[in-house]
Motif scaffolding. Structure first.
Motif, PDB file in Angstrom:
ATOM      1  N   MET A   1       0.714  -1.178   0.155  1.00  0.00           N
ATOM      2  CA  MET A   1       0.191   0.086  -0.507  1.00  0.00           C
ATOM      3  C   MET A   1       1.361   1.079  -0.023  1.00  0.00           C
ATOM      4  O   MET A   1       1.902   1.842   0.667  1.00  0.00           O
ATOM      5  N   SER A   3       0.790   5.640  -0.168  1.00  0.00           N
ATOM      6  CA  SER A   3       0.876   6.578  -0.063  1.00  0.00           C
ATOM      7  C   SER A   3       1.248   7.994  -0.776  1.00  0.00           C
ATOM      8  O   SER A   3       2.177   8.283  -0.408  1.00  0.00           O
ATOM      9  N   LEU A  14      -4.493   0.982  -3.536  1.00  0.00           N
ATOM     10  CA  LEU A  14      -4.836  -0.419  -2.149  1.00  0.00           C
ATOM     11  C   LEU A  14      -4.946  -1.139  -3.093  1.00  0.00           C
ATOM     12  O   LEU A  14      -5.713  -0.736  -4.177  1.00  0.00           O
ATOM     13  N   SER A  20      -5.317  -0.444   4.499  1.00  0.00           N
ATOM     14  CA  SER A  20      -4.134   0.509   4.577  1.00  0.00           C
ATOM     15  C   SER A  20      -3.843   0.834   6.405  1.00  0.00           C
ATOM     16  O   SER A  20      -3.839   0.174   7.244  1.00  0.00           O
TER      17      SER A  20
END
Length: 415
Positions: A1, A3, A14, A20
């Motif tokens: 995952m 970000s 995802l 997450s």
């Protein structure tokens, strides 16, 4: 995952069925998830950590969600490789010409733009050929008799003398359910796509359609009830795409034109089921064998109230109409569950036939063979959903070829 921060836009990436890392998400985002995204189905859930942060949890829904305050969530399927859009459109019944002539990028950030470009091409063809018409019952108050006098409405007015008549008549119109569905999908796509020229072209066509067609949210039940004939068969491709857009899209306000909250999420379980159904039909093409999807089996559990109905994802019958195989499609990665096997075994025993349990690509890790009651073959196999192929035709042919081989492997002579 992963970000990433890109200016005011925060992107959270995802995979399906993934949790997450802890995130700092505003309450407005969580409220939107509850009220908009999960209003009818649980597409994306969350849980609080001990220190007040939030973990997002994905389901079998994949795609793109844009939420308030600059938060975007992208959810990718685990077993499609670079074939997400190919798989999606194969399940919708698209042809190779439909895809390869229109969409160059079949994965990545252009998911929504690719769908929009594909839809726009079909829409241009529809408009060039001409919108279909149909008769629709109209009610109005006229100064002269037209059609049929609505006696009940006329008498309810209570006028002793009148020069106006409440009438009911048939009018040939473009304002039909198929055209309304096309317009609704066009409107939704104008709020989903990012590419400016594509958005402008869709908006221009939307305005053109709205001259003759009512813009309204068209329920899928109405779209399912549409029956095409020889005159309207050319609507088939665009209505498939319209159905995909309508069932997968949500926007905060479908008339507003704003895009604070929007997205397209598709259920990979249903996509894989439809993929298997089409691959089975393609594998049997040119033969007298038939495939039926979601066919009911009645013979295993009888009596009692309520009644017990069983629906395998597909069944295959020989040229004489005898059922010869039952099959199920499971969009799952990892070790097959015993419940999957028990379910298919019950289908097999109901009709005393072989069984085929199909999964997406996993490098052969789930492929194995069983025997039910020491006589009925039960094969677990993978379809090449993540195959490294150059075009849609190769992808489609490989799916049907592999499935044909598996049908023959359980003893079916379909050549």
């Amino acid at each position: 995952m992963a970000s990433t921060e890109q200016g005011p836009l925060r992107t959270i990436e995802l995979a399906e069925h993934e949790t997450s890392h802890p995130l700092d998400l505003p309450e407005a985002v969580l409220e939107t998830i509850d009220s908009k995204l999960n209003r009818s189905k649980h597409r994306l859930t969350y849980e609080y950590t001990a220190d007040g942060q939030v973990r997002l949890r994905t389901s079998s829904y994949v795609g793109l969600v844009s939420l308030p305050e600059g938060t975007q969530v992208r959810i990718r399927p685990k077993a499609a490789g670079g074939n997400f859009l190919r798989l999606l459109l194969y399940a919708q019944g698209a042809s190779s010409a439909t895809i390869d002539s229109t969409v160059e990028a079949l994965s990545g950030d252009l998911f929504l733009d690719a769908i929009g470009a594909l839809f726009l091409e079909r829409l241009e063809e529809l408009i060039q050929r001409g919108l279909g018409k149909d008769y629709r019952t109209q009610e109005s108050r006229e100064s002269h008799l037209r059609g049929r006098l609505d006696v009940q409405r006329q008498l309810s007015r209570g006028d002793v003398v009148t020069t106006q008549f409440d009438v009911e008549y048939q009018e040939l119109t473009h304002d039909t359910v198929p055209n309304q569905a096309v317009l609704y999908a066009t409107h939704l796509l104008t709020q989903l796509v990012d590419e400016q020229s594509l958005q402008g072209s869709l908006r221009q066509r939307e305005q053109q359609l709205r001259r003759d067609v009512t813009l309204r949210p068209v329920p899928l039940s109405e779209l399912d009830a549409v029956h095409l004939d020889r005159r309207t068969q050319y609507y088939e491709d665009i209505l498939r795409l319209a159905e995909l857009v309508i069932q997968s899209t949500f926007v905060d306000n479908f008339r507003s034109g704003t895009r604070e909250t929007y997205g397209m999420l598709v259920n990979m379980n249903r996509i894989f089921e439809a993929t298997v159904e089409r691959a089975a039909c393609d594998a049997l093409e040119g033969t007298a064998w038939t495939m039926d999807a979601q066919s009911r089996l009645d013979r295993l559990v009888t009596g009692g109230n309520p009644s017990i109905n069983m629906y395998p994802d597909f069944v295959i019958s020989d040229p004489n109409g005898n059922l010869e195989l039952v099959g199920d499609a499971k969009w799952k990665t990892g070790r097959p569950s015993q419940s999957d096997i028990y379910q298919l075994t019950s289908y097999q025993l109901a009709d005393d036939v072989p069984g085929l349990l199909l999964y997406p690509s996993q490098d052969g890790s789930v492929e194995t063979e069983y025997r039910v009651d020491d006589r009925l073959p039960l094969h677990l196999r993978e379809l090449p959903t993540g195959a490294d192929v150059s075009n849609f035709s190769s992808f489609a042919n490989r799916l049907s070829d592999v499935l044909k081989q598996e049908l023959e492997a359980v003893g079916m002579n379909i050549s």
